[in-house]
Design an enzyme around this catalytic site. Structure first.
Site, short mmCIF file in Angstrom:
data_model
loop_
_atom_site.label_atom_id
_atom_site.label_comp_id
_atom_site.label_asym_id
_atom_site.label_seq_id
_atom_site.Cartn_x
_atom_site.Cartn_y
_atom_site.Cartn_z
N ALA A 27 0.85 -1.20 0.00
CA ALA A 27 0.00 0.00 0.00
C ALA A 27 0.88 1.24 0.00
O ALA A 27 2.02 1.20 0.46
CB ALA A 27 -0.91 0.02 1.22
N TYR B 64 -6.77 9.00 0.22
CA TYR B 64 -6.22 7.66 0.49
C TYR B 64 -7.37 6.64 0.56
O TYR B 64 -7.32 5.58 -0.06
CB TYR B 64 -5.44 7.67 1.81
CG TYR B 64 -5.20 6.29 2.39
CD1 TYR B 64 -4.18 5.48 1.90
CD2 TYR B 64 -5.99 5.79 3.43
CE1 TYR B 64 -3.96 4.20 2.43
CE2 TYR B 64 -5.78 4.53 3.95
CZ TYR B 64 -4.77 3.75 3.46
OH TYR B 64 -4.57 2.48 3.98
#
Ligand SMILES: NC(=O)c1ccc[n+]([C@@H]2O[C@H](COP(=O)([O-])OP(=O)(O)OC[C@H]3O[C@@H](n4cnc5c(N)ncnc54)[C@H](OP(=O)(O)O)[C@@H]3O)[C@@H](O)[C@H]2O)c1
Length: 287
Positions: A58, A123
């Site tokens: 990530a 995000y």
């Protein structure tokens, strides 16, 4: 069962590699495969022919993503699409790791897997888009975790939240920690242990896929967690509760992002232990 672990140098990736059988596990860190290079992803997974791919990669820079959403989207979404297509081509099972931040935090009870996401920031939006793209793999599970910590932390952060709290306290700092964000702090080792039990069943097609919530049980604010860390470690320090507004971080964060695991029991898999039991185990662990 050949398992490729993407993001093998991250908090969850390291714990997974530690618990999975080494002879059949292929750990790939960023230096081995940059998942932003979608052609390289396709070529490498085609060559490796794994049974399972765990995507623990990530771009977790939640605040940076507000200024540079394209960077977050490239890794948290576009790359996931490439990984999922490669899994589809190789008939591999994709385990994609996602986040509690897909929820807006306005709930007053834990979020179940079936609850509708409503991401607040860039995000979170990129991670939700990643979930959508993970479904391009016909055989997949989306595993949402929250508040992860592991020995060593994430690169560039100076250790896990737990270790940073202890380091600052020992340095005599007054700690200021948000008290209006409630989650389930989760030891990545516990998530890895449960995933290790699930992977063979997913690979064999004897457990259903879809969305799973995997966190330590219970919930607390980050302020309460910091206090628990100090108490369990026997370190004295002053901890002041602050609000998210006072912290003024660029990215909005959910005020309440507790995840309910409503699916493991049906698979005969016990829930993860409580966050405070996990914290005690983490502090007592030699490595
Ligand atoms: N940390 C949390 O509190 C939290 C909360 C909820 C959900 N999650 C999710 O849980 C999963 C694991 O998180 P984590 O805490 O283990 O994250 P982490 O420690 O930041 O690990 C992520 C890994 O991905 C790697 N990576 C980043 N960009 C890459 C690229 N282009 N190619 C290949 N690798 C790349 C990073 O490499 P570098 O080290 O080189 O940057 C890092 O090793 C993620 O899906 C995350 O969104 C985490």
């Amino acid at each position: 069962m050949r398992v490729v672990v993407l993001g093998a140098a991250g908090q969850l990736g390291r714990e997974l590699v530690r618990v999975l059988p080494s002879a059949e596990t292929i750990p790939l860190a960023r230096a081995d495969l940059d998942v932003g290079d979608t052609r390289a992803v396709a070529a490498r997974l085609d060559a490796l022919r794994p049974d399972v791919v765990v995507n623990a990669v990530a771009d977790n820079r939640v605040d940076v993503a507000e200024q540079d959403p394209a960077a977050a989207t490239a890794i948290n979404a576009t790359a996931v699409g490439a990984i999922a297509r490669a899994c589809a081509a190789a008939n591999a099972f994709l385990v994609h790791v996602s986040t509690d931040y897909v929820f807006d935090g306005r709930a007053h009870r834990p979020y179940a897997e079936a609850d509708a996401p409503a991401p607040l920031g860039a995000y979170a939006r990129s991670k939700l888009e990643g979930e959508r793209l993970a479904r391009l793999a016909p055989r997949h599970a989306i595993v949402r975790v929250a508040g992860l910590y592991a020995r060593g932390g994430s690169r560039g952060k100076g250790g896990s939240f737990v270790d940073r709290v202890l380091a600052r306290a020992r340095a005599g700092e007054v700690l200021r920690v948000v008290d209006d964000q409630v989650t389930a702090p989760t030891w990545a080792r516990d998530v890895a242990g449960t995933l290790a039990a699930l992977l063979p069943r997913w690979a064999a097609g004897t457990a259903p896929g879809g969305i799973f919530h995997l966190t330590n049980a219970g919930a607390c604010s980050w302020y309460a967690f910091a206090r628990a860390v100090l108490q369990e470690a026997g370190v004295a320090a002053t901890v002041e509760p602050i609000t998210s507004a006072a912290l003024a971080a660029p990215a909005p964060r959910p005020a309440y992002s507790v995840l309910a695991d409503t699916r493991l029991a049906a698979l005969g898999i016990p829930p993860l232990r409580s966050w405070d039991a996990a914290l005690r185990a983490y502090l007592a662990a030699p490595d």
